[in-house]
Design a protein around this motif. Structure first.
Motif, PDB file in Angstrom:
ATOM      1  N   LEU A   1      10.943   7.422  -0.544  1.00  0.00           N
ATOM      2  CA  LEU A   1      10.752   6.423   0.505  1.00  0.00           C
ATOM      3  C   LEU A   1       9.669   6.918   1.462  1.00  0.00           C
ATOM      4  O   LEU A   1       9.661   8.089   1.852  1.00  0.00           O
ATOM      5  CB  LEU A   1      12.065   6.186   1.272  1.00  0.00           C
ATOM      6  N   GLU A   2       8.779   5.993   1.820  1.00  0.00           N
ATOM      7  CA  GLU A   2       7.638   6.345   2.656  1.00  0.00           C
ATOM      8  C   GLU A   2       7.929   6.216   4.140  1.00  0.00           C
ATOM      9  O   GLU A   2       8.735   5.372   4.553  1.00  0.00           O
ATOM     10  CB  GLU A   2       6.437   5.456   2.311  1.00  0.00           C
ATOM     11  N   HIS A   3       7.227   7.051   4.919  1.00  0.00           N
ATOM     12  CA  HIS A   3       7.230   6.952   6.381  1.00  0.00           C
ATOM     13  C   HIS A   3       5.814   7.217   6.860  1.00  0.00           C
ATOM     14  O   HIS A   3       4.942   7.571   6.069  1.00  0.00           O
ATOM     15  CB  HIS A   3       8.207   7.974   6.970  1.00  0.00           C
TER      16      HIS A   3
ATOM     17  N   ALA B   1       1.349  10.317  -4.610  1.00  0.00           N
ATOM     18  CA  ALA B   1       0.157   9.499  -4.314  1.00  0.00           C
ATOM     19  C   ALA B   1       0.590   8.126  -3.808  1.00  0.00           C
ATOM     20  O   ALA B   1       0.061   7.607  -2.817  1.00  0.00           O
ATOM     21  CB  ALA B   1      -0.693   9.358  -5.575  1.00  0.00           C
ATOM     22  N   HIS B   2       1.588   7.535  -4.477  1.00  0.00           N
ATOM     23  CA  HIS B   2       2.093   6.220  -4.077  1.00  0.00           C
ATOM     24  C   HIS B   2       2.609   6.270  -2.630  1.00  0.00           C
ATOM     25  O   HIS B   2       2.212   5.444  -1.795  1.00  0.00           O
ATOM     26  CB  HIS B   2       3.193   5.794  -5.050  1.00  0.00           C
ATOM     27  N   GLU B   3       3.478   7.229  -2.339  1.00  0.00           N
ATOM     28  CA  GLU B   3       4.090   7.268  -0.991  1.00  0.00           C
ATOM     29  C   GLU B   3       3.032   7.531   0.073  1.00  0.00           C
ATOM     30  O   GLU B   3       3.065   6.932   1.145  1.00  0.00           O
ATOM     31  CB  GLU B   3       5.195   8.330  -0.925  1.00  0.00           C
ATOM     32  N   PHE B   4       2.097   8.429  -0.216  1.00  0.00           N
ATOM     33  CA  PHE B   4       1.069   8.742   0.785  1.00  0.00           C
ATOM     34  C   PHE B   4       0.202   7.515   1.054  1.00  0.00           C
ATOM     35  O   PHE B   4      -0.146   7.226   2.204  1.00  0.00           O
ATOM     36  CB  PHE B   4       0.213   9.929   0.323  1.00  0.00           C
ATOM     37  N   LEU B   5      -0.131   6.778  -0.009  1.00  0.00           N
ATOM     38  CA  LEU B   5      -0.983   5.583   0.171  1.00  0.00           C
ATOM     39  C   LEU B   5      -0.277   4.487   0.973  1.00  0.00           C
ATOM     40  O   LEU B   5      -0.933   3.583   1.494  1.00  0.00           O
ATOM     41  CB  LEU B   5      -1.431   5.054  -1.192  1.00  0.00           C
ATOM     42  N   HIS B   6       1.031   4.574   1.087  1.00  0.00           N
ATOM     43  CA  HIS B   6       1.734   3.602   1.935  1.00  0.00           C
ATOM     44  C   HIS B   6       1.300   3.706   3.403  1.00  0.00           C
ATOM     45  O   HIS B   6       1.552   2.791   4.193  1.00  0.00           O
ATOM     46  CB  HIS B   6       3.239   3.794   1.848  1.00  0.00           C
ATOM     47  N   ILE B   7       0.661   4.825   3.770  1.00  0.00           N
ATOM     48  CA  ILE B   7       0.121   4.903   5.143  1.00  0.00           C
ATOM     49  C   ILE B   7      -0.816   3.720   5.373  1.00  0.00           C
ATOM     50  O   ILE B   7      -0.854   3.145   6.463  1.00  0.00           O
ATOM     51  CB  ILE B   7      -0.601   6.246   5.372  1.00  0.00           C
TER      52      ILE B   7
ATOM     53  N   TYR C   1       2.040  -4.638  -0.275  1.00  0.00           N
ATOM     54  CA  TYR C   1       2.656  -3.378   0.162  1.00  0.00           C
ATOM     55  C   TYR C   1       2.963  -2.462  -1.012  1.00  0.00           C
ATOM     56  O   TYR C   1       2.698  -1.272  -0.974  1.00  0.00           O
ATOM     57  CB  TYR C   1       3.966  -3.635   0.927  1.00  0.00           C
ATOM     58  N   GLU C   2       3.571  -3.006  -2.048  1.00  0.00           N
ATOM     59  CA  GLU C   2       3.974  -2.162  -3.175  1.00  0.00           C
ATOM     60  C   GLU C   2       2.999  -2.248  -4.350  1.00  0.00           C
ATOM     61  O   GLU C   2       2.705  -1.248  -4.988  1.00  0.00           O
ATOM     62  CB  GLU C   2       5.392  -2.535  -3.637  1.00  0.00           C
ATOM     63  N   GLY C   3       2.502  -3.462  -4.630  1.00  0.00           N
ATOM     64  CA  GLY C   3       1.646  -3.654  -5.801  1.00  0.00           C
ATOM     65  C   GLY C   3       0.316  -2.917  -5.690  1.00  0.00           C
ATOM     66  O   GLY C   3      -0.025  -2.103  -6.558  1.00  0.00           O
TER      67      GLY C   3
ATOM     68  N   VAL D   1       7.304  -5.671  -8.648  1.00  0.00           N
ATOM     69  CA  VAL D   1       6.174  -5.318  -7.753  1.00  0.00           C
ATOM     70  C   VAL D   1       5.477  -4.051  -8.239  1.00  0.00           C
ATOM     71  O   VAL D   1       4.290  -3.850  -7.982  1.00  0.00           O
ATOM     72  CB  VAL D   1       6.595  -5.149  -6.267  1.00  0.00           C
ATOM     73  N   TYR D   2       6.205  -3.197  -8.962  1.00  0.00           N
ATOM     74  CA  TYR D   2       5.597  -1.953  -9.469  1.00  0.00           C
ATOM     75  C   TYR D   2       4.915  -2.163 -10.825  1.00  0.00           C
ATOM     76  O   TYR D   2       4.225  -1.278 -11.308  1.00  0.00           O
ATOM     77  CB  TYR D   2       6.663  -0.857  -9.592  1.00  0.00           C
ATOM     78  N   GLU D   3       5.159  -3.310 -11.432  1.00  0.00           N
ATOM     79  CA  GLU D   3       4.571  -3.611 -12.746  1.00  0.00           C
ATOM     80  C   GLU D   3       3.494  -4.686 -12.554  1.00  0.00           C
ATOM     81  O   GLU D   3       2.331  -4.366 -12.392  1.00  0.00           O
ATOM     82  CB  GLU D   3       5.678  -4.095 -13.711  1.00  0.00           C
TER      83      GLU D   3
HETATM   84 ZN   LIG Z   1       6.357   1.999  -2.477  1.00  0.00          ZN
END
Ligand SMILES: [Zn+2]
Length: 415
Positions: A273-275, A300-306, A334-336, A396-398
């Motif tokens: 989970l990202e913060h 990489a995914h979580e960091f890019l959520h910034i 947000y997720e895609g 959303v992840y696919e």
């Molecule tokens: Zn995510």
């Protein structure tokens, strides 16, 4: 010395705003029975007759109603001497208290969402709480601490009594660390929820990437993984990310909090989970070489959520209401796009081969077949808390990532 300086500043702030305008929580991580942690709150002064004390129903980054109040037990409101106070539970998460001026203290027990007997609405582990006395505590603060409605912008001090030499791995830097106790300080409830903590014997490594100090914390029960190893595999990724962000990282401090489990999870899933300045991972404790690419993909995914949703987002996310949230139409963004760019940037920076990147995208095309292909992504996003739509959330992840790929193609063709 730097930490002490920060803490002095913090304490000056603390006393200048007076003790009555702060939430003062105490948590006992030593006397833990039946996987329950006792929490006490000395509340801030409240100038209303009736007040509502709540634990969140939903938290940012999760698109599911978890109702964290379900995991709170024996909540008591103690009145000041020679006064009375009435308390009534109004739903799974909230308690109405009257008169608020008479509250001396609130006490309750936090139970463990990772090992609960409650089998409905199972909490995704990176958003939950894990209580293993003398070993580790996963403290997602929304699972431990409540807030008074309308008073979520006040500061919080959390005092922990802890087993000797336990260390709170977290990205917050307003804290003081002792041998038997720690104090962590937050500007408001939103910041509190944004900075999870993993308490255990420390296994941390800190690396500097351009402008940013990056903490890697690792809990691996059988020591199959350690923070130094994870730092060695994240270093190249972080330099690749800084190239993506045009030469520097978007934050000056960041913490990767890794929990590796040697048992299955209640949700059956693993992930993170990202913060804004950290991400919390729950991954299987397996061979370190075998899991290295997964760690990079998820990190990489979580960091890019910034980028999104933490900074680019709609108004529903900007003014997040923990107990009456409005979902936005933008999960494809947000997720895609985040998922797509987690793979794209690794290919662009030479961390993975073009063939490997394309095989990942091909797999997403195949996985998307498991979902309703005619359901509108904006409609699904807006209604994602509704079980009918939530069944398609994982798309959303696919397909979401494939939408991201198409958008990137359109944008780059236009140049
Ligand atoms: Zn995510």
């Amino acid at each position: 010395m730097k930490k002490i300086g920060l803490y002095i500043l913090m304490m000056v702030y603390y006393f200048s705003i007076s003790a009555q305008t702060i939430y003062s929580y105490s948590v006992d991580l030593v006397n833990v029975k039946d996987k329950k942690v006792k929490v006490e709150l000395l509340p801030p002064a409240i100038n209303k007759d009736t007040v509502v004390f709540c634990f969140p129903a939903v938290v940012p980054g999760t698109y599911e109603k978890y109702d964290f109040g379900r995991f709170i037990q024996e909540l008591k409101v103690l009145p000041k001497s020679n006064t009375n106070v009435l308390m009534k539970r109004i739903d799974e998460n909230c308690y109405k208290i009257y008169p608020a001026q008479n509250i001396d203290k609130i006490t309750y027990y936090v139970t463990d969402t990772w090992h609960t007997s409650i089998k409905e609405k199972i909490v995704f582990e990176p958003a939950g709480t894990n209580i293993l006395p003398d070993s580790v505590f996963v403290i997602n603060n929304h699972g431990f601490f409540g807030y008074f409605r309308g008073y979520d912008k006040m500061p919080f001090n959390i005092h922990y009594t802890k087993p000797i030499n336990f260390y709170p791995a977290t990205a917050i830097n307003t804290f003081t660390i002792g041998q038997n106790s720690d104090d962590l300080f937050y500007t408001d409830y939103h910041q509190l929820v944004d900075f999870p903590v993993i308490y255990s014997f420390p296994d941390t490594t800190s690396i500097k990437i351009h402008n940013a100090q990056v903490l890697i914390s690792c809990y691996s029960p059988n020591k199959l993984l350690n923070s130094q190893y994870i730092a060695s595999i994240l270093r190249d990724l972080l330099f690749a990310l800084s190239n993506f962000f045009e030469g520097k990282l978007p934050v000056d401090k960041y913490a990767f909090l890794f929990y590796f489990t040697d048992k299955g999870t209640l949700s059956g899933a693993s992930g993170a989970l990202e913060h804004n300045q950290s991400s919390l991972y729950v991954l299987p404790e397996i061979d370190s070489v075998f899991i290295a690419q997964t760690i990079k993909d998820v990190a990489a995914h979580e960091f890019l959520h910034i980028l999104t949703p933490l900074n680019i987002h709609s108004e529903e996310i900007e003014y997040f209401d923990f107990n009456n949230p409005k979902m936005s139409q933008h999960l494809w963004l947000y997720e895609g796009t985040t998922e797509y760019h987690a793979h794209y940037l690794q290919a662009r920076e030479g961390l993975i081969s073009p063939d490997y990147f394309l095989s990942n995208m091909l797999q997403k095309i195949r996985n998307a077949d498991d979902f309703n292909d005619t359901m509108s992504f904006t409609k699904m996003s807006k209604n994602v808390l509704d079980p009918y739509y939530h069944k398609n959330y994982n798309n959303v992840y696919e397909k979401g990532a494939l939408i991201g790929m198409c958008l990137r193609y359109i944008v780059t063709q236009g140049k």
